[in-house]
Design a protein around this motif. Structure first.
Motif, PDB file in Angstrom:
ATOM      1  N   ALA A 150       0.829  -1.199   0.000  1.00 18.23           N
ATOM      2  CA  ALA A 150       0.000   0.000   0.000  1.00 18.23           C
ATOM      3  C   ALA A 150       0.867   1.255   0.000  1.00 18.23           C
ATOM      4  N   ALA A 189      -3.356  -2.255  -7.078  1.00 19.03           N
ATOM      5  CA  ALA A 189      -3.687  -1.668  -5.777  1.00 19.03           C
ATOM      6  C   ALA A 189      -4.175  -0.235  -5.934  1.00 19.03           C
ATOM      7  N   PHE A 194      -6.843  -0.658  -2.526  1.00 16.09           N
ATOM      8  CA  PHE A 194      -6.213  -1.417  -1.449  1.00 16.09           C
ATOM      9  C   PHE A 194      -5.284  -2.471  -2.045  1.00 16.09           C
ATOM     10  N   SER A 195      -4.356  -2.948  -1.232  1.00 20.56           N
ATOM     11  CA  SER A 195      -3.361  -3.928  -1.675  1.00 20.56           C
ATOM     12  C   SER A 195      -3.558  -5.240  -0.928  1.00 20.56           C
ATOM     13  N   ALA A 210      -4.625  -0.557   3.084  1.00 21.40           N
ATOM     14  CA  ALA A 210      -4.885   0.653   2.299  1.00 21.40           C
ATOM     15  C   ALA A 210      -4.038   1.791   2.848  1.00 21.40           C
ATOM     16  N   SER A 211      -3.573   2.639   1.965  1.00 26.17           N
ATOM     17  CA  SER A 211      -2.786   3.787   2.381  1.00 26.17           C
ATOM     18  C   SER A 211      -3.689   4.953   2.751  1.00 26.17           C
ATOM     19  N   ALA A 222      -0.005   3.533   6.145  1.00 28.08           N
ATOM     20  CA  ALA A 222      -0.976   2.554   5.668  1.00 28.08           C
ATOM     21  C   ALA A 222      -1.528   1.773   6.854  1.00 28.08           C
ATOM     22  N   SER A 242     -10.061   0.342   3.657  1.00 27.29           N
ATOM     23  CA  SER A 242     -10.153   1.602   2.919  1.00 27.29           C
ATOM     24  C   SER A 242     -10.948   2.632   3.702  1.00 27.29           C
TER      25      SER A 242
END
Length: 255
Positions: A150, A189, A194-195, A210-211, A222, A242
């Protein structure tokens, strides 16, 4: 103040002493500090005494040293503690209640892409959460962790170009170290917000993160959860992390 033999500054030597400690070695003798730092034993012993007087080290009854409570007290004044962690914790608790999983908050340890890692600054866990390797103050690679990916998704192409000059190590057989594949993961992402990592840091574990939108005065940040592969609902967890990222950023931006 320079060292009599090496010309190294006092602060550099003191930092070498502090960096000698680890999660597995939280107590060290002066002799062990000398070995780990490469300093003469007399220098390590003298420096340890000075650092103890300043609260940077504490001394145990058996003569060994630990990181000092005075140093912890000062460290708690860092923005990632007094500002980021304190504002984020209520949202992390809600994320834990909604997911039942380990919740992590991490920041980019350095703006230098050649050295940056994911630095963990807060953690919420419970009796039903799966074991993880992360701890507060610990570091893990960017490319094998959900929060790390992220954070990578926040970086621009110029930063990533330098990052990919590094040798990316495998933590498990599932770790992605190929630049083309990892760049595709980063693009994905960014597109969905999101990653994810699947067994890339620990076998059997899935991470979703998520960042946060950038917040003035704080490093890139994140938030993520870690769950077991058998119960990983990435879409649901992606929506949860998120939302948590947005809520934390909103709270941080408030007066």
């Amino acid at each position: 103040m320079a060292d009599d033999t090496s010309g190294e500054g006092l602060l550099s030597r003191a930092m070498r002493m502090l960096r000698a400690f680890s999660e597995d070695d939280e107590r060290l003798t002066a002799a062990e500090l000398a070995v780990r730092t490469g300093l003469p034993r007399s220098t390590a012993h003298r420096l340890a005494g000075e650092m103890m007087a300043l609260g940077m080290l504490d001394r145990l009854p058996d003569g060994a040293y630990t990181i000092g409570t005075g140093l912890w007290e000062v460290g708690e004044l860092a923005p990632v503690s007094v500002r980021l962690r304190e504002r984020a914790l209520p949202h992390m608790l809600r994320l834990y209640e909604a997911s039942g999983e380990n919740v992590h908050l991490a920041v980019l340890s350095s703006e230098d892409p050649a050295a940056a890692e994911a630095l963990y600054v807060a953690r919420v866990t419970g009796p039903h959460s799966i074991p993880t390797l992360s701890r507060m103050g610990g570091r893990h690679p960017l490319h094998t962790t959900g929060v790390g990916k992220a954070l990578l998704a926040q970086r621009d192409d110029e930063w990533l170009d330098v990052f990919f000059q590094r040798t990316l190590e495998r933590e498990t057989v599932h770790s992605i170290t190929d630049e083309r594949q990892l760049r595709e993961e980063i693009r994905f992402a960014r597109s969905r917000g999101f990653s994810t990592t699947r067994q890339e840091m620990t076998l059997g574990n899935v991470s979703v993160a998520a960042s946060l939108p950038r917040v003035w005065g704080l490093p890139p940040t994140a938030v993520g959860v870690v769950t077991h592969l058998a119960r990983a609902d990435e879409r649901r967890l992606g929506a949860l992390v998120s939302a948590a990222a947005r809520d934390i950023a909103k709270d941080l931006a408030a007066p």
